[in-house]
Design an enzyme around this catalytic site. Structure first.
Site, PDB file in Angstrom:
ATOM      1  N   HIS A   3       0.854  -1.187   0.000  1.00  0.00           N
ATOM      2  CA  HIS A   3       0.000   0.000   0.000  1.00  0.00           C
ATOM      3  C   HIS A   3       0.895   1.245   0.000  1.00  0.00           C
ATOM      4  O   HIS A   3       1.947   1.261   0.646  1.00  0.00           O
ATOM      5  CB  HIS A   3      -0.898  -0.020   1.229  1.00  0.00           C
ATOM      6  CG  HIS A   3      -1.869   1.113   1.283  1.00  0.00           C
ATOM      7  ND1 HIS A   3      -1.504   2.374   1.717  1.00  0.00           N
ATOM      8  CD2 HIS A   3      -3.187   1.197   0.953  1.00  0.00           C
ATOM      9  CE1 HIS A   3      -2.551   3.179   1.660  1.00  0.00           C
ATOM     10  NE2 HIS A   3      -3.584   2.482   1.198  1.00  0.00           N
ATOM     11  N   ASP A  36       0.959   4.122   1.502  1.00  0.00           N
ATOM     12  CA  ASP A  36       1.359   4.633   2.809  1.00  0.00           C
ATOM     13  C   ASP A  36       2.307   3.666   3.514  1.00  0.00           C
ATOM     14  O   ASP A  36       3.226   4.085   4.221  1.00  0.00           O
ATOM     15  CB  ASP A  36       0.129   4.872   3.691  1.00  0.00           C
ATOM     16  CG  ASP A  36      -0.774   5.963   3.142  1.00  0.00           C
ATOM     17  OD1 ASP A  36      -0.254   6.884   2.488  1.00  0.00           O
ATOM     18  OD2 ASP A  36      -1.995   5.882   3.352  1.00  0.00           O
ATOM     19  N   LYS A  37       2.093   2.372   3.311  1.00  0.00           N
ATOM     20  CA  LYS A  37       2.959   1.393   3.955  1.00  0.00           C
ATOM     21  C   LYS A  37       4.334   1.326   3.303  1.00  0.00           C
ATOM     22  O   LYS A  37       5.333   1.012   3.974  1.00  0.00           O
ATOM     23  CB  LYS A  37       2.288   0.017   3.963  1.00  0.00           C
ATOM     24  CG  LYS A  37       1.215  -0.100   5.013  1.00  0.00           C
ATOM     25  CD  LYS A  37       1.847  -0.046   6.381  1.00  0.00           C
ATOM     26  CE  LYS A  37       0.922   0.481   7.445  1.00  0.00           C
ATOM     27  NZ  LYS A  37       1.619   0.875   8.656  1.00  0.00           N
ATOM     28  N   GLU A  60      10.320  11.300   7.559  1.00  0.00           N
ATOM     29  CA  GLU A  60       9.052  11.205   6.828  1.00  0.00           C
ATOM     30  C   GLU A  60       9.341  10.893   5.356  1.00  0.00           C
ATOM     31  O   GLU A  60      10.308  11.391   4.787  1.00  0.00           O
ATOM     32  CB  GLU A  60       8.282  12.534   6.910  1.00  0.00           C
ATOM     33  CG  GLU A  60       8.185  13.135   8.295  1.00  0.00           C
ATOM     34  CD  GLU A  60       7.329  12.323   9.239  1.00  0.00           C
ATOM     35  OE1 GLU A  60       6.574  11.462   8.766  1.00  0.00           O
ATOM     36  OE2 GLU A  60       7.417  12.551  10.459  1.00  0.00           O
ATOM     37  N   GLU A  93      14.752  14.957  10.417  1.00  0.00           N
ATOM     38  CA  GLU A  93      15.854  15.383  11.262  1.00  0.00           C
ATOM     39  C   GLU A  93      16.536  14.154  11.859  1.00  0.00           C
ATOM     40  O   GLU A  93      15.857  13.229  12.312  1.00  0.00           O
ATOM     41  CB  GLU A  93      15.348  16.272  12.403  1.00  0.00           C
ATOM     42  CG  GLU A  93      14.606  17.527  11.936  1.00  0.00           C
ATOM     43  CD  GLU A  93      13.185  17.245  11.487  1.00  0.00           C
ATOM     44  OE1 GLU A  93      12.816  17.741  10.395  1.00  0.00           O
ATOM     45  OE2 GLU A  93      12.474  16.517  12.179  1.00  0.00           O
ATOM     46  N   LYS A 119      -5.744  -4.250   0.212  1.00  0.00           N
ATOM     47  CA  LYS A 119      -6.446  -3.800   1.408  1.00  0.00           C
ATOM     48  C   LYS A 119      -7.466  -4.869   1.789  1.00  0.00           C
ATOM     49  O   LYS A 119      -8.062  -5.503   0.913  1.00  0.00           O
ATOM     50  CB  LYS A 119      -7.179  -2.471   1.157  1.00  0.00           C
ATOM     51  CG  LYS A 119      -6.288  -1.336   0.729  1.00  0.00           C
ATOM     52  CD  LYS A 119      -7.072  -0.062   0.468  1.00  0.00           C
ATOM     53  CE  LYS A 119      -7.438   0.636   1.757  1.00  0.00           C
ATOM     54  NZ  LYS A 119      -8.032   1.980   1.522  1.00  0.00           N
ATOM     55  N   PHE A 147      -7.850  -3.852 -10.707  1.00  0.00           N
ATOM     56  CA  PHE A 147      -6.857  -3.240  -9.815  1.00  0.00           C
ATOM     57  C   PHE A 147      -5.471  -3.668 -10.306  1.00  0.00           C
ATOM     58  O   PHE A 147      -4.838  -4.535  -9.731  1.00  0.00           O
ATOM     59  CB  PHE A 147      -7.110  -3.691  -8.380  1.00  0.00           C
ATOM     60  CG  PHE A 147      -6.273  -3.003  -7.325  1.00  0.00           C
ATOM     61  CD1 PHE A 147      -5.327  -2.027  -7.629  1.00  0.00           C
ATOM     62  CD2 PHE A 147      -6.441  -3.347  -5.988  1.00  0.00           C
ATOM     63  CE1 PHE A 147      -4.571  -1.420  -6.654  1.00  0.00           C
ATOM     64  CE2 PHE A 147      -5.685  -2.753  -5.001  1.00  0.00           C
ATOM     65  CZ  PHE A 147      -4.751  -1.793  -5.331  1.00  0.00           C
ATOM     66  N   ASP A 180      -1.680   5.846  -6.290  1.00  0.00           N
ATOM     67  CA  ASP A 180      -2.112   6.811  -5.283  1.00  0.00           C
ATOM     68  C   ASP A 180      -0.891   7.197  -4.459  1.00  0.00           C
ATOM     69  O   ASP A 180      -0.066   6.344  -4.119  1.00  0.00           O
ATOM     70  CB  ASP A 180      -3.180   6.183  -4.388  1.00  0.00           C
ATOM     71  CG  ASP A 180      -3.899   7.199  -3.508  1.00  0.00           C
ATOM     72  OD1 ASP A 180      -3.683   8.410  -3.707  1.00  0.00           O
ATOM     73  OD2 ASP A 180      -4.671   6.780  -2.632  1.00  0.00           O
ATOM     74  N   ALA A 181      -0.739   8.454  -4.145  1.00  0.00           N
ATOM     75  CA  ALA A 181       0.420   8.903  -3.376  1.00  0.00           C
ATOM     76  C   ALA A 181       0.389   8.323  -1.971  1.00  0.00           C
ATOM     77  O   ALA A 181      -0.669   8.090  -1.391  1.00  0.00           O
ATOM     78  CB  ALA A 181       0.457  10.429  -3.311  1.00  0.00           C
ATOM     79  N   ARG A 191       0.117   7.633   7.874  1.00  0.00           N
ATOM     80  CA  ARG A 191      -1.301   7.851   7.584  1.00  0.00           C
ATOM     81  C   ARG A 191      -2.176   6.643   7.928  1.00  0.00           C
ATOM     82  O   ARG A 191      -3.375   6.681   7.703  1.00  0.00           O
ATOM     83  CB  ARG A 191      -1.500   8.212   6.112  1.00  0.00           C
ATOM     84  CG  ARG A 191      -1.141   9.640   5.794  1.00  0.00           C
ATOM     85  CD  ARG A 191      -1.854  10.153   4.577  1.00  0.00           C
ATOM     86  NE  ARG A 191      -1.554   9.400   3.367  1.00  0.00           N
ATOM     87  CZ  ARG A 191      -1.675   9.909   2.143  1.00  0.00           C
ATOM     88  NH1 ARG A 191      -2.089  11.157   1.979  1.00  0.00           N
ATOM     89  NH2 ARG A 191      -1.393   9.174   1.087  1.00  0.00           N
ATOM     90  N   LYS A 192      -1.585   5.596   8.475  1.00  0.00           N
ATOM     91  CA  LYS A 192      -2.374   4.404   8.782  1.00  0.00           C
ATOM     92  C   LYS A 192      -2.240   4.045  10.266  1.00  0.00           C
ATOM     93  O   LYS A 192      -1.966   2.915  10.634  1.00  0.00           O
ATOM     94  CB  LYS A 192      -1.918   3.238   7.890  1.00  0.00           C
ATOM     95  CG  LYS A 192      -2.331   3.417   6.435  1.00  0.00           C
ATOM     96  CD  LYS A 192      -3.841   3.353   6.265  1.00  0.00           C
ATOM     97  CE  LYS A 192      -4.287   3.582   4.830  1.00  0.00           C
ATOM     98  NZ  LYS A 192      -4.222   5.013   4.454  1.00  0.00           N
ATOM     99  N   LYS A 242      10.377   7.050  13.546  1.00  0.00           N
ATOM    100  CA  LYS A 242      10.772   7.723  14.778  1.00  0.00           C
ATOM    101  C   LYS A 242      11.632   6.816  15.636  1.00  0.00           C
ATOM    102  O   LYS A 242      11.310   5.647  15.831  1.00  0.00           O
ATOM    103  CB  LYS A 242       9.524   8.142  15.569  1.00  0.00           C
ATOM    104  CG  LYS A 242       8.652   9.148  14.833  1.00  0.00           C
ATOM    105  CD  LYS A 242       7.392   9.456  15.606  1.00  0.00           C
ATOM    106  CE  LYS A 242       6.534  10.465  14.838  1.00  0.00           C
ATOM    107  NZ  LYS A 242       5.249  10.740  15.517  1.00  0.00           N
ATOM    108  N   LYS A 255      11.108   9.312  20.898  1.00  0.00           N
ATOM    109  CA  LYS A 255       9.795   9.875  20.588  1.00  0.00           C
ATOM    110  C   LYS A 255       8.732   9.004  21.267  1.00  0.00           C
ATOM    111  O   LYS A 255       8.503   7.866  20.876  1.00  0.00           O
ATOM    112  CB  LYS A 255       9.546   9.912  19.086  1.00  0.00           C
ATOM    113  CG  LYS A 255      10.248  11.051  18.360  1.00  0.00           C
ATOM    114  CD  LYS A 255      11.725  10.850  18.226  1.00  0.00           C
ATOM    115  CE  LYS A 255      12.355  11.919  17.345  1.00  0.00           C
ATOM    116  NZ  LYS A 255      13.824  11.795  17.337  1.00  0.00           N
ATOM    117  N   ASP A 259       5.647   9.097  21.134  1.00  0.00           N
ATOM    118  CA  ASP A 259       4.579   8.639  20.251  1.00  0.00           C
ATOM    119  C   ASP A 259       4.731   7.154  19.971  1.00  0.00           C
ATOM    120  O   ASP A 259       3.746   6.417  19.910  1.00  0.00           O
ATOM    121  CB  ASP A 259       4.623   9.392  18.909  1.00  0.00           C
ATOM    122  CG  ASP A 259       3.983  10.753  18.989  1.00  0.00           C
ATOM    123  OD1 ASP A 259       3.174  10.981  19.893  1.00  0.00           O
ATOM    124  OD2 ASP A 259       4.286  11.598  18.124  1.00  0.00           O
TER     125      ASP A 259
END
Length: 396
Positions: free
Chosen positions: A17, A19-20, A52, A65, A176, A241, A249-250, A255-256, A276, A280, A282
């Protein structure tokens, strides 16, 4: 009063995917710092990565960074990204591991952030940012995960294994899944709807053709008896598909976040994990919260457990610890909140040391969920251990 009979749906996305793909590249770069840094004499605790990735048609942009050895050059970062794309399986005209342009825009970590995070004198290492993190566990599966997200992941992982092993050459990397589970008396009992959209390499395949390929793997991934004649299937519902991944798709790192955690069955603090380093919170505190919640359930203290931790940038200890046992607890939540702070040091340093997070274990987390995976011998998925369960029982 909580409902006990209902439908709940969770989705997963495959390693291909868009994003992945970006999560994988970002985490490969984190791993590169933890692998190469110690070889160059760096203390792993001093390495910093916030990376990122953006991917689109034959282009990858990496920004962020870092702090680490000079041997991690832009060329090395670009090469690392290409190897990740190659391993995922992209060599199509619109996104090819060898031909895509890779732009690297990494620079030194802000000194204003570093001064809050680094230990100096009597000051311990502080959190890399403010924020809230959640951990969750429940008794729905042996892995103590919510059933819908666990089985949505399992479907795609099985299809990936079939593609990579050569069991089927019909599928591409992008896919998906979505699983709707019916609960009865609070327990998952069947799947009412299955959605699977997967990239296929032969443009002449119909949705029916694709279903005939994937259905055996889906049935294998789900518990026996959960698929019935009334289960509704949606396989490649658009009918075609072929164009997949960042060419279709970008993609973007982070995002997931619901796919990465509990599929919506539990709260999320909003911070992404991939790209990260573990200063961090998060990432590291979300792992710690899952670790504690899983041990609470493994200890038999509750059937469901949600834990929230909160932090301030530059401050070492959490500002708050919150526990919700959703009416399933065998102990008072306020008592458990105090106990958790005693059994584990929840400072950023304490979390990293307890879970051995300063090592190259992150690329493998970038697809099919950060939770509900077996703890590995090299320290991967250490937050899935249940080694605190006995201590929790004895303390109570």
């Amino acid at each position: 009063m909580s409902r006990t009979s209902y439908l709940f749906t969770s989705e997963s996305v495959s390693e291909g995917h868009p994003d992945k793909v970006c999560d994988r590249i970002s985490d490969e770069i984190v791993d590169a710092f933890f692998r190469i840094g110690p070889e160059q004499g760096w203390d792993p605790a001093h390495l910093r990565v916030a990376c990122e990735t953006l991917a689109t048609t034959n282009r990858v942009v990496i920004a962020g960074e870092t702090r680490g050895p000079a041997t991690i050059t832009r060329d090395l970062v670009a090469h690392t990204a290409r190897l990740a794309i190659k391993d995922i399986g992209y060599q199509q005209s619109g996104f090819h591991w060898e031909n895509a342009a890779v732009d690297v825009h990494l620079h030194a970590q802000s000194v204003d952030i570093a001064v809050g995070v680094d230990s100096t004198g009597n000051k311990d290492e502080g959190a890399g940012d403010q924020g809230i993190m959640f951990g969750y566990a429940c008794s729905e599966t042996p892995e103590l995960m919510p059933a819908p997200i666990f089985y949505a992941h399992r479907i795609l992982k099985r299809l990936s294994e079939a593609r990579r092993s050569g069991e089927t050459g019909a599928l591409g990397p992008d896919a998906k899944s979505q699983v709707t589970v019916r609960y009865e008396n609070g327990q998952p009992v069947e799947v009412t709807q299955i959605v699977l959209s997967t990239q296929h390499l032969d443009e002449n395949l119909s949705s029916h053709d694709v279903r005939s390929i994937v259905e055996p793997y889906i049935r294998e991934a789900l518990p026996e008896g959960w698929i019935s004649p009334s289960t509704i299937w949606h396989v490649n519902p658009t009918g075609k598909f072929v164009i997949g991944g960042p060419d279709g798709d970008a993609g973007l790192t982070g995002r997931k976040i619901i796919v990465d955690t509990y599929g919506g069955a539990a709260p999320h603090g909003g911070g992404a994990f991939s790209g990260k380093d573990p200063t961090k919170v998060d990432r590291s505190a979300a792992y710690a919260a899952r670790y504690l919640a899983k041990n609470v359930v493994a200890a038999g203290l509750a059937g469901r457990c949600t834990i929230q931790l909160s932090y301030a940038i530059g401050v070492s200890q959490p500002l708050s610890i919150y526990v919700d046992l959703h009416g399933t607890g065998q102990v008072e939540e306020a008592r458990l909140e105090k106990l958790l702070a005693d059994v584990m040091d929840l400072s950023p340093r304490g979390i990293r040391e307890h879970l051995s997070l300063n090592r190259p274990i992150y690329a493998r987390t970038s697809a099919y969920g950060h939770f509900g995976r077996p703890a590995e011998a090299d320290g991967g998925f250490s937050w899935e251990r249940t080694d605190l369960a006995d201590a929790l029982r004895k303390a109570l």
